[in-house]
Structure formats: C-alpha cells, structure tokens
Design an enzyme around this catalytic site. Sequence first.
Site, short mmCIF file in Angstrom:
data_model
loop_
_atom_site.label_atom_id
_atom_site.label_comp_id
_atom_site.label_asym_id
_atom_site.label_seq_id
_atom_site.Cartn_x
_atom_site.Cartn_y
_atom_site.Cartn_z
N GLN A 36 -5.06 9.61 4.58
CA GLN A 36 -3.78 9.49 5.05
C GLN A 36 -2.87 10.43 3.89
OE1 GLN A 36 -3.80 5.04 5.63
NE2 GLN A 36 -2.38 5.78 6.90
N HIS A 137 -12.21 3.61 3.80
CA HIS A 137 -10.90 3.40 4.55
C HIS A 137 -10.80 4.48 5.75
CE1 HIS A 137 -6.45 1.77 4.30
NE2 HIS A 137 -6.35 2.45 5.53
N ASN A 181 -11.90 -1.50 4.20
CA ASN A 181 -10.46 -1.71 4.90
C ASN A 181 -10.52 -2.27 6.17
OD1 ASN A 181 -7.59 -1.71 4.40
ND2 ASN A 181 -7.83 -0.40 5.94
N GLU A 182 -9.94 -3.18 6.68
CA GLU A 182 -9.81 -3.43 8.08
C GLU A 182 -10.89 -3.23 9.00
OE1 GLU A 182 -6.11 -1.83 9.15
OE2 GLU A 182 -4.96 -2.91 7.85
N TYR A 310 1.04 -7.32 8.72
CA TYR A 310 2.06 -6.83 9.25
C TYR A 310 2.90 -7.64 10.24
CZ TYR A 310 0.33 -2.59 7.05
OH TYR A 310 -0.08 -1.81 6.11
N GLU A 360 -1.83 -5.19 1.70
CA GLU A 360 -0.91 -4.29 2.57
C GLU A 360 -0.13 -5.11 3.19
OE1 GLU A 360 -2.58 -1.52 5.54
OE2 GLU A 360 -4.16 -0.98 4.02
N TRP A 406 2.63 -1.47 1.29
CA TRP A 406 2.12 -0.36 2.07
C TRP A 406 3.45 0.57 2.66
CZ3 TRP A 406 -2.48 2.20 2.70
CH2 TRP A 406 -2.44 3.05 3.32
N GLU A 413 0.03 8.77 9.67
CA GLU A 413 -0.13 7.32 10.38
C GLU A 413 -1.33 7.26 11.61
OE1 GLU A 413 0.13 4.27 9.64
OE2 GLU A 413 -0.20 3.44 11.07
N TRP A 414 -2.34 7.78 11.27
CA TRP A 414 -3.43 7.87 12.21
C TRP A 414 -3.24 8.37 13.61
CZ3 TRP A 414 -7.33 7.73 8.92
CH2 TRP A 414 -7.34 6.86 7.73
#
Length: 454
Positions: A36, A137, A181-182, A310, A360, A406, A413-414
Amino acid sequence: MSIPETAINARPQPSVLTRHDFPAGFRFGVATSSYQIEGAAHEDGRGPSIWDTFCREPGRISDGSSGDIACDHYHRWPEDLDLIRSLGVDAYRFSVAWPRIQPTGSGAVNAAGLDFYERLVDGMLERGLSPYATLYHWDLPQALQDAGGWDNRETAHRFAEYARIFAERLGDRVRSYATLNEPWCSSILSYQIGEHAPGLRDRRAALSAAHHLLLGHGEAVLALRSVVQQAEVGIVLNLNPAYPATTSPADAAAARSFDGEFNRWFLEPLLVGEYPRDTWEAYGQDVPDVHPGDLQTIRQPLDFMGVNYYSRGLISASGPARAEQSEFTAMDWEVYPQGLTDLLVRLKTDYLVPPIYITENGAAYHDVLEGDDVHDTARVRYFETHLNAVRAAADQGVDVRGYFAWSLMDNFEWAHGYSKRFGLVYVDYGDQRRILKDSAKWYRSLASSEARDD
Ligand code: IFM
C-alpha cells in the site's frame, strides 16, 4: 448523518483523552502495509506479487491504478520515519513484502530486500520507535500463485520458511511478529468474493486457502520461536461483530451464521483448536481437507491477538441491513464504536484470549486539502469515540495493550485504488508531499501526553 457546519469549520482541537486514560504501558502507534505504501515495485530484485498481476487486469481496481509507486515509501522511508516520530507515538506497525525477500516465494533469498528492511528497522530503533512487523499483508509472490496460491498446501510451508529467513536476519532487533494480516481477506474476499487478488469466485478454494493460511501461521509461529527466543508472536484478524437487525429468530440465526463465517471460522481453530461445528456443517462439500495434526499446529500459544476493527455487521435473514440513522464513512461502513467494546469483552468472555492489540482502526473520509490543512473533523471524532470504546473495554477487564491507527498516511486502498483516504497524513500523489491532517495533530496531542508512571 449530516455534520453541522460549525463542526466542519472547527479548527484542530487537542485531544481530551490522555495516556492517563489507558492502562499503564499502553502503546500508541500507526500502521501501514508494504504494497500500500512502498512503491518501487520493480526495484532491487523484488519479484512480482499477486497484486502486481491483479492491478493489471482490466476492471479490478476502481481507478485503474496500482501500487507501482504508491507513497514512494521505499525511497522516502527516512522522512516517513521522522514523520512518525514527530507524532509522538511509541510504535510502528509495518509489513514485509515477501517478494522482496524471496522473489519467487521459495529458494533464493534477495539480499537487497533484507537490506531494505534492516535499514527500516534500524531507522525505527534510532528514532525510539518499536517495530511491530507483519509478515504477510497480502502480497504473495506471483510464482506461488502460479502453483495454486493458498489453495496449495505447499504455500503454508513456504510461508514458514520465509518467516524464518526474515527472523534470522532481523530477530535481534524485531521483537513483535504478526504472522498474517486478516486471513479472512486473503481467503474469502480473494478466492470466494473475488474482490481482492487473485480475484477468484470459488468457495471451496477459499476455504482451502483459509485453512492453509492458518496452517502457515502455525508453522511460522514455530519457526519464529525457534529463531528468536524473545519473540512475541501473534496474528491479526479483522473481526466484524454481528448484530441481528431485529429481534426475530430468523435475524438472530442469520447473525449467528455470519459470525461463524466471518469471526469464529478464524478465532476457533486458533484459540480452541477446532472449526466451529455449525459453520462446518453449513459449508457442506466445500470444507477444507484437514490433515491429522493440522489443528494442533494451528493452535499455537500466542503472545498477542491483533484485532482490526472498523465496523459491525448488522444482519437480517435477507442479508446485510443498514442502520439509516447512523453515520457512514467514505467506504460506506457504519461508524459503530460500541461494537469495538462489545467485541473486546466478548473475546475475553468466550475465549482464552491472549493480550490484545488493536492493530488497525480508522476511517476513510472525503478529505479536502485547503492550503496546508485538512480539517477532517469526522475522522477525529471516529478516533476519539473508538479510543473511548477501547478504554471502556479495558475498564471491564480486557487486557488490551496498544492501539495502532490505520493509517499513518493515505495509500493504495486495494480495489479502491487511491480513491479512499485513510491517513492521519494527507498524501499529495502529484508530488508526494505529506501534510498533517487535523486528525494527525489530534493523535499527536494524545500520544505526546505525559505517560503514566505506575
Ligand atoms: O487498507 C486496509 C488494510 O490493508 C487492511 N485492513 C483494512 C484497511 C482498510 O480497508
């Protein structure tokens, strides 16, 4: 929800929260990830990753962009570390690009890649910042994807090997390691929903990928601990607490099912050593091929659990619902700080959970650059309310050790490309100027407040 004009025009206010509002030793930090921010996608021997490939496929990224240049952090890291230091935080959570370390995901090590992270880590330590490394990530070496990616069990073994290589070089300086990550994103979102690389739509492959990610995590924990005696090893999950939209039994069942797929499918193998039975049964033929011993490998004792929060899921029997009275971010995610308190308390109540870091938390808004200012009042409010939610959980006995905003700065952003800005710091992608938003000044006033001495 509309924001009053007076709030929009307000000038930055220092935080009323201080370090005294959090447990002793609580750490404040900022977070980023390699693809990123780094850019330099073709430099110093870095191999291609699945995101390089994905970004080149028409229609995958909303603005047609890629991480080729991103925030040019690969070249600007000294200034970026100065910037982090200027915020008064204690720690920096960054991720390591596997294709810089092993360009094809196995075999030959690229010395220049390790050198880069060594300079970066040394730069953090020189500035008094604690490095919190994340090893994966999402930037999987493309060569491994060509062999099946995370759907291939072999990728788990390759991941552990890469973790070992990194720790052998940096283990004397990096203490904190998050393996993944995630994993929900790198399996379900990537192999089933198709929104992230490699962009597949295959639930069987997604559940197989999730299993191999968790297996790779377990093997990497063992590898890291064998190399670094003092290592603090954990994993980072994105957790999305599910609330039924109404009191109807059908909505309650739907929320439970969402919770199984999103949260418990990852929490329970890691913390209990089993997949949740109800979700396993619901998946039918698509469940992964679990070999004897896999769940023991996955369920390693952890030094910490990283929680990325989030928003919540508001769930009805007919699908996701929307609380119209709520405020939503530019991602169209509901602002729901109570969900963070509920989630943290639930982790403590339902599981033998290790100490928690909020790895995050943050929000994208439609920021406007006015001269050298960005008056991002809504983001300040987001951080303040969520930090209060963390504090409320700590007051209820949750062992929460730190909070990473974050993100340090706006970045790639992807699938949204550069259209969504999550940064405390505004990035002008034309000239790579970094401009502190009001939220950065607010966070600085909190992080720079006097530390507790008890
Ligand atoms: O930008 C991402 C990050 O890479 C992973 N967690 C969620 C963030 C916001 O979407």
